[in-house]
Scaffold this active site. Structure first.
Site, short mmCIF file in Angstrom:
data_model
loop_
_atom_site.label_atom_id
_atom_site.label_comp_id
_atom_site.label_asym_id
_atom_site.label_seq_id
_atom_site.Cartn_x
_atom_site.Cartn_y
_atom_site.Cartn_z
N GLU A 1 7.05 -6.05 7.93
CA GLU A 1 6.25 -5.47 6.84
C GLU A 1 6.65 -4.02 6.60
O GLU A 1 5.83 -3.12 6.72
CB GLU A 1 4.76 -5.54 7.20
CG GLU A 1 4.24 -6.94 7.46
CD GLU A 1 2.91 -6.94 8.20
OE1 GLU A 1 2.44 -5.87 8.63
OE2 GLU A 1 2.34 -8.03 8.35
N HIS B 1 1.94 -3.99 14.77
CA HIS B 1 2.43 -2.83 14.03
C HIS B 1 2.54 -1.68 15.02
O HIS B 1 1.54 -1.29 15.61
CB HIS B 1 1.49 -2.46 12.87
CG HIS B 1 2.12 -1.56 11.85
ND1 HIS B 1 2.69 -0.35 12.20
CD2 HIS B 1 2.29 -1.69 10.51
CE1 HIS B 1 3.18 0.22 11.10
NE2 HIS B 1 2.96 -0.57 10.07
N LYS C 1 0.81 -1.22 0.00
CA LYS C 1 0.00 0.00 0.00
C LYS C 1 0.84 1.27 0.00
O LYS C 1 0.41 2.31 -0.47
CB LYS C 1 -0.95 0.01 1.21
CG LYS C 1 -0.30 0.36 2.54
CD LYS C 1 -1.38 0.75 3.57
CE LYS C 1 -0.83 1.27 4.86
NZ LYS C 1 -0.27 0.27 5.77
#
Ligand code: PLP
Length: 466
Positions: free
Chosen positions: A304, A232, A103
């Site tokens: 990530e 995250h 993204k």
């Protein structure tokens, strides 16, 4: 009566993806051709030369162009920066495999380069999954579907595409997955402290630790396989010490997994890596992993990263299309109020959406003034404001900037660090097009990047023909 032309039925195979190439197929591919500028026929050329050279070339060709939009803003992307970030990652975090967060910037060259370098991908939607698999040569096991709240049709589609690893943080998600992808390899996304980040994600995602045992019991009851834990710390994390606390919480979640009868084998430390603080974050992470996961046999650790890879790889050149005095006729010389407003041809509805959505601050610099690329350092400055091209007053790129007094319509302003959360969320509001990208391998590592990409292109082509 004219004859009706009957078209033959379309071959349905045209629309189905060819299966991913196996390592064996790739091994059968011949040595690759020498690198050239058109490695991927469907993409723009990959140029040689330093990005600054291409910023200048773009400006020169705009000046020579007679197009109706010849002075259009444009990006220059230096793929060697992405490559060097990857080397830096491998040096600092050799035990953690990066799964690039698509993204952040789903640029076709960036995705191909990272695929060729062996990275995995963090996808959040059907669209991102098809986009990554559509490149070819990427096995679906290299994708983590890292959106904890998915439409059931997306879960079903992931199953069909062979994407098995996916996150969850709530019980409804478990029911959906049990129905649509019972073989999935699940990762429980836990809530961690995200107060030290530009963009906090914890208000939307992450299971508080107290809810994890209940979720794991539910997963067990539904016969689902949970393989690990993710978190995250928030995007644009400015205090790397939060990784220590996050790893500690992940450890607790691993122990809860064992209580529930699972043997976890995947630790996903998420994104949030800031370029300037990367080494610090890496050492916090490494130390915490050593402390809380001293025995790592059978443990796969992934991350990530998004912003880390691309932020500095893209620069944007914008043209000053208009200039005017501010409305308030204050004695500007005596105050900090801008004494002139510049209007450029990209704004917050375009690439600078990062100002609104990603809490960024834009720093303009002069690329070209009065047909010269040389800006004397003693050029007199004045306080200015910089605005985007749309008719909305929210479209302010920079409320105050010190820019040369001599700056005029037709001159060019540059912006660095424009690779993350910019192009991907740009709109065409008011009829302004998204700025195009010029690609180069201008920095250190140029020949490596070109041969890595050439080999990748050749492997895909060969595997597609087998
Ligand atoms: C956005 C996002 C990322 C990437 O974050 P960065 O701060 O750009 O590294 C990683 N994982 C998930 C689940 C995300 O939503």
């Amino acid at each position: 009566m004219s004859q009706v032309l009957v078209l033959p039925p379309t071959d349905p195979h045209l629309f189905t993806r060819s299966p991913p190439a196996s390592p064996l197929q790739l091994a059968q591919c011949p040595p690759w051709a020498p690198p050239d500028e058109s490695l991927f026929p469907e993409l723009p050329p990959l140029l040689h030369g330093h990005p600054d050279l291409h910023l200048r070339n773009g400006i020169l060709s705009a000046a020579a162009s007679s197009d109706s939009d010849g002075e259009r803003a444009f990006f220059v992307a230096d793929l060697t920066h992405v490559y060097r970030q990857h080397l830096r990652w491998r040096a600092c975090l050799p035990q953690i495999q990066p799964f690039y967060a698509v993204k952040c910037n789903p640029d076709p060259y960036v995705l191909r380069l990272l695929a060729a370098l062996g990275a995995g991908f963090d996808c959040a939607s059907n669209g991102e999954i098809s986009h990554v698999l559509g490149i070819g040569g990427i096995h679906p096991s290299r994708i983590i579907f890292a959106n904890p709240c998915k439409a059931v049709s997306f879960v079903r589609n992931a199953a069909k595409m062979g994407v098995d690893t996916m996150t969850f943080d709530n019980a409804d998600e478990l029911y959906k997955i049990a129905r649509a992808h019972p073989r999935a390899q699940l990762v429980v996304r836990i809530l961690t402290d995200d107060t030290k980040a530009l963009c906090q994600l914890g208000i939307k995602f992450g299971a508080p630790l107290a809810t994890v045992p209940g979720l794991l019991a539910k997963a067990k009851e539904l016969g689902l396989t949970v393989v690990g834990v993710s978190f995250h710390v928030g995007s644009g994390c400015y205090d790397p010490s939060v990784y220590t606390d996050a790893i500690m919480r992940a450890r607790t979640a691993f122990d809860m997994g064992a209580e529930a009868g699972y043997r976890f084998s995947l630790l996903d430390v998420g994104g949030g890596f800031e370029d300037a603080l990367f080494e610090q974050a890496a050492s916090c992470l490494t130390e915490a992993i050593d402390t809380y996961f001293p025995d790592r046999s059978g443990l796969k650790i992934i991350a990530e990263p998004g912003r880390y890879y691309v932020s500095k790889a893209f620069s944007l050149a914008t043209n000053i299309i208009a200039r005017r005095a501010p409305l308030n006729e204050s004695p500007a010389a005596l105050s900090e109020l801008p004494s002139v407003m510049y209007y450029i041809n990209d704004g917050v509805y375009g690439a600078f959406n990062c100002i609104l959505f990603d809490h960024q601050i834009a720093h303009p610099y002069v690329l070209c003034m009065g047909d010269s690329f040389h800006i004397p350092s003693d050029e007199p400055l004045h306080t200015s404001s910089v605005w985007g091209p749309t008719c909305d007053s929210i479209d302010c790129v920079c409320p105050t900037a010190q820019l040369p007094r001599a700056l005029r319509v037709g001159d060019w302003l540059g912006f660095d660090n424009m690779g993350a959360y910019t192009i991907c969320a740009a709109s065409q509001f008011n009829g302004f097009q998204v700025s195009k990208v010029v690609y180069t391998t201008g920095g250190f590592g140029s020949s490596e990047v070109r041969s890595i990409l050439a080999k990748f292109a050749a492997d895909i082509e060969c595997a597609a023909s087998l």
